[in-house]
Scaffold this active site. Structure first.
Site, PDB file in Angstrom:
ATOM      1  N   SER A   1       0.792  -1.483   0.064  1.00 24.11           N
ATOM      2  CA  SER A   1      -0.305  -0.061   0.700  1.00 24.11           C
ATOM      3  C   SER A   1       0.526   1.160  -0.024  1.00 24.11           C
ATOM      4  O   SER A   1       0.329   2.153  -0.353  1.00 24.11           O
ATOM      5  CB  SER A   1      -0.927  -0.393   1.262  1.00 24.11           C
ATOM      6  OG  SER A   1      -0.146  -0.110   2.518  1.00 24.11           O
TER       7      SER A   1
ATOM      8  N   HIS B   1      -5.283  -4.409  -0.098  1.00 23.79           N
ATOM      9  CA  HIS B   1      -5.453  -3.793  -1.500  1.00 23.79           C
ATOM     10  C   HIS B   1      -5.625  -3.671  -3.108  1.00 23.79           C
ATOM     11  O   HIS B   1      -6.004  -3.372  -3.572  1.00 23.79           O
ATOM     12  CB  HIS B   1      -3.840  -2.246  -1.256  1.00 23.79           C
ATOM     13  CG  HIS B   1      -3.942  -1.664   0.101  1.00 23.79           C
ATOM     14  ND1 HIS B   1      -4.517  -0.038  -0.082  1.00 23.79           N
ATOM     15  CD2 HIS B   1      -3.159  -1.132   1.381  1.00 23.79           C
ATOM     16  CE1 HIS B   1      -4.794   0.374   0.987  1.00 23.79           C
ATOM     17  NE2 HIS B   1      -3.872  -0.259   1.789  1.00 23.79           N
TER      18      HIS B   1
ATOM     19  N   LYS C   1     -11.955  -1.242   2.314  1.00 19.12           N
ATOM     20  CA  LYS C   1     -11.113  -0.507   2.041  1.00 19.12           C
ATOM     21  C   LYS C   1     -12.228  -0.181   1.001  1.00 19.12           C
ATOM     22  O   LYS C   1     -13.298   0.558   0.338  1.00 19.12           O
ATOM     23  CB  LYS C   1      -9.890  -0.707   1.670  1.00 19.12           C
ATOM     24  CG  LYS C   1      -9.025   0.029   2.676  1.00 19.12           C
ATOM     25  CD  LYS C   1      -7.650  -1.535   2.719  1.00 19.12           C
ATOM     26  CE  LYS C   1      -7.162  -0.105   4.028  1.00 19.12           C
ATOM     27  NZ  LYS C   1      -6.304  -1.567   5.143  1.00 19.12           N
TER      28      LYS C   1
HETATM   29  C1  LIG Z   1      -5.834  -1.779   5.827  1.00 16.04           C
HETATM   30  C2  LIG Z   1      -4.940  -2.787   6.225  1.00 16.04           C
HETATM   31  C3  LIG Z   1      -5.505  -3.928   6.519  1.00 16.04           C
HETATM   32  C4  LIG Z   1      -6.426  -4.109   8.117  1.00 16.04           C
HETATM   33  O1  LIG Z   1      -7.711  -4.260   7.634  1.00 16.04           O
HETATM   34  P1  LIG Z   1      -9.173  -3.741   8.690  1.00 16.04           P
HETATM   35  O2  LIG Z   1     -10.174  -3.560   7.503  1.00 16.04           O
HETATM   36  O3  LIG Z   1      -8.653  -1.922   7.702  1.00 16.04           O
HETATM   37  O4  LIG Z   1      -8.162  -3.394   9.672  1.00 16.04           O
HETATM   38  C5  LIG Z   1      -4.535  -5.852   6.631  1.00 16.04           C
HETATM   39  N1  LIG Z   1      -3.816  -5.358   5.719  1.00 16.04           N
HETATM   40  C6  LIG Z   1      -3.658  -4.949   5.299  1.00 16.04           C
HETATM   41  C7  LIG Z   1      -2.157  -4.987   3.727  1.00 16.04           C
HETATM   42  C8  LIG Z   1      -3.640  -3.442   5.011  1.00 16.04           C
HETATM   43  O5  LIG Z   1      -3.485  -2.858   4.177  1.00 16.04           O
END
Ligand SMILES: *Cc1c(COP(=O)(O)O)cnc(C)c1O
Length: 396
Positions: free
Chosen positions: A186, A214, A244
């Site tokens: 990300s 992502h 996301k």
């Molecule tokens: C944002 C993210 C998470 C966590 O996800 P949430 O649903 O926001 O807790 C886990 N792994 C990666 C790679 C992320 O970017």
């Protein structure tokens, strides 16, 4: 009296962070997190959310969420294994399994929770985990919790992965060995080399775990990084988030039936933390349906991502090596990165600085997350602000 040792620890450490430009100020958003947001009473172009497809504010999702509140209430009432498993959770998991093309899915309260849950449910102190050095914090914490030996692998370096896998196998010290990676990284927007990772995994019988927070909604016409490479049958854990691109909240693991069965009896956040609310479950299900019905939002995301990248590159910014809509503007120095972000903010663009420890020291950046909900006009305005502030600070 409260602890003086704690006060001393907190005050010293906060002061040090502030001194080095590493203290993150939080700005509350007044209202919805859409392509434009209001902060401190000012409307800004928002290039910092993970709301890739604009679904966080989608009317179709809001409608079903309201209906779910009416029919099921605001809370699920218990952990999943007592009686917090509502029909809406089952519907969500079935829909996700169809979307991902796997036998089954288990959902959790967040993506972070999911990594804490799933890794430690299968790995233990007699195992080893080969983990990319740029993996997300939740992967690192999940690995630590498992007590398995963590073997750091140079970022996307397949020779290093092969070598370390070979050494781990030949040492004879481990019962099981896992390779774990983000699908899309990300901070830089690069994609994991999954075909090679899977090949190495097959050679050494490694368990494969892809965190596709992502990639889901973005790659593989929305179905994620594993689908993008056509590797659905070759990855053991496809972890994803509903927070996301899906626009709601929650996380999940997609995989074979026996894996999901095991996670349902052994993963601790599933057993000991209350299930997501009816509105969340229903809105997530509807979002997945929308992605299965049409790729229009996904196409718009890519169009906007490419437009922003071209625009920023054209005016002279280093946008790194992103292969996805994620568009970093790499500045380097932490204080400069913070200052740049602050000036963008003053000029009407919300793009957060990302600095150590989220990214390595000296690679501070402002990261842009274009979404399907942005208009070309918004992106043009943002690019114009970048040009103005970039020239003013001597960055371009
Ligand atoms: C944002 C993210 C998470 C966590 O996800 P949430 O649903 O926001 O807790 C886990 N792994 C990666 C790679 C992320 O970017």
């Amino acid at each position: 009296m409260t602890s003086r040792a704690l006060d001393q620890f907190l005050n010293e450490n906060i002061a040090e962070l502030k001194e080095h430009g590493l203290y993150n100020e939080i700005d509350p958003v007044q209202g919805a997190n859409g392509p434009k947001i209001t902060v401190e009473g000012r409307e800004l172009i928002n290039l910092s959310s993970n709301n890739y497809l604009g679904l966080a504010t989608d009317d179709r999702l809001k409608k079903v969420a309201k209906e779910a509140v009416e029919s099921h209430g605001v809370g699920s009432g218990a952990v999943r294994t007592i009686n917090g498993t509502l029909d809406l959770h089952i519907e969500l998991e079935e829909k996700l399994a169809a979307f991902k093309g796997t036998e089954a899915v288990i959902s959790y309260q967040s993506g972070f929770n999911c990594n804490m849950a799933a890794i430690s449910a299968v790995m233990d102190k007699n195992d080893a985990i080969l983990s990319d050095e740029l993996n997300h914090a939740s992967i690192i914490d999940g690995c630590r919790l498992s007590k398995a030996k963590i073997i750091r692998v140079n970022h996307s370096d397949m020779n290093d992965l092969r070598q370390k896998a070979k050494e781990a196998v030949e040492s004879g010290m481990y019962n099981k060995i896992m390779v774990i990676t983000d699908g899309v990284f990300s901070m830089d927007g690069d994609i994991a080399k999954l075909p090679e990772i899977v090949e190495i995994a097959e050679e050494f019988d490694l368990i494969t775990y892809v965190d596709d927070a992502h990639g889901s909604g973005v790659l593989g016409k929305g179905a994620g990084t594993v689908k993008h490479f056509g590797l659905q049958d070759k990855v053991d854990f496809q972890m994803g988030t509903l927070s996301k691109a899906i626009g709601v909240i929650g996380g999940y693991v997609a995989g074979k039936e026996n894996l999901i069965d095991w996670l349902k009896v052994r993963s601790r956040p599933f057993l000991f933390s209350t299930a997501v609310s009816p509105a969340d479950a229903k809105a997530s299900t509807r979002a997945v349906e929308l992605l299965m019905e049409s790729t229009a939002l996904n196409e718009k995301l890519w169009k906007n991502g490419n437009y922003l990248k071209e625009g920023l590159k054209h005016i002279g910014f280093d946008i790194g090596k992103s292969e996805t809509p994620i568009t970093p503007c790499i500045i380097g120095d932490e204080n400069q990165s913070q200052k740049f972000s602050k000036r963008l903010y003053e000029e009407g663009v919300y793009a957060k600085a990302i600095v150590f420890p989220t990214v390595p020291k000296g690679t501070g950046r402002v990261r842009n997350m274009p979404t399907a909900a942005h208009t070309e006009k918004m992106l043009d305005e943002a690019i114009a602000v970048y040009e103005k502030v970039g020239k003013e600070m001597g960055l371009i």
